[in-house]
Design an enzyme around this catalytic site. Sequence first.
Site: not given
Length: 400
Positions: A56, A253, A255, A282, A324, A326-327, A366, A368
């Site tokens: 990610s 992931g 992007g 995510c 984690n 950014g979108f 996340h 996990e």
Amino acid sequence: MATTAPWSTEVPTALLVLADGTVIEGRGLGAVGSAVAEVCFNTAMTGYEEILTDPSYAGQIVTFTFPHIGNIGTNDEDVEDLNPVTRAGAVGAVFKADVTDPSNYRAKDHLDQWLKKRGIVALSGTDTRALTALIREKGLANAVIAHAPDGKFDIEDLKRQAAGWSGLVGLDLAKEVTSGQSSVWKETPWVWNKGYGEQNAPTMHIVAVDYGIKRNILRLLTGLGAKVTVVPAKTGADEILAMKPDGIFLSNGPGDPAATGEYAVPVIKDLLKTDIPIFGICLGHQMLAIAVGGKTVKMHQGHHGANHPVKDHTTGKVEIVSMNHGFAVDSKSLPQGVEVTHVSLFDGSNCGIALSGRPVFSVQHHPEASPGPQDSHYLFRRFVNLIRERRKEPALAERA
């Protein structure tokens, strides 16, 4: 008459050059060379190896706010990318203190050597608090991180590279980090002084779509009795359904979710036409939201850390989670029939959805990652219980 040594100034061997022209100096370590990416900050105090190998973080330079990074070294058990040969994950790292020799019984390698092997350019000896404050004020920054042992840099060229990079908006990075082919995952969670086990008697089959999946997600699924088939990001719905899964997992992931969604969202829409339970994390969460009519937005500074409070509206409980991203999913864009299940207590942003009356849900964080406590592991049991309900089997307790 005694003479004194001439005045000397340490020559910086690494630079972080931001798109606005800001130049931050430090001491270089890790790979020699340069990388252009987005700079974010991560507030976790532990887990630097997992962070740097999380796919990610592809296309990002991670600034660690915790000052002492590297003192427990690195090992082969804590990597998170599925295929370390591809070195999916962060391209750069920024530390405050110089990396010391490792002091931990699990350590196999010094962090500096490990960074070199993975091709990660790193910088130490800089004011990470000031850099973090800058990101908080101005937002996530495009930058170039460069390491030259001789201290010779073309700063003007680095500034041009940083200013000329288009950034993560519109960038599909899942295609760069996904699996090259389908595979079966059997490894189960780590046990103290024993290591990882193996699932040889599965009771269900889960197909995991790999947009940049993390190993521990797969381990928690196999640990609950699943055979997990991992498929590449561009696998079609017909191929997934032909595997006769009991459940479908949409992975994390890197992007822009809208960019990856160009090919992933139509597949997710076809999968939603079935009654097979679906769980997303995510990036998978964001694209599920797009598939049901929602939208995603770029965040000012993003969420990166292991100390984020999130409230689960389905239970009323607050959990401390790892994040984690950014979108984010725009909750206001979600149509009727989509329930907001989780919300960040930092800024109120969306952290989870569920489809009313359907065995489909997802979360932004996340679960996990286990940032100290294992507050969010129940979500994997919640997913498995949807599978068990469909098969008319008794439910597991969400919290063991």
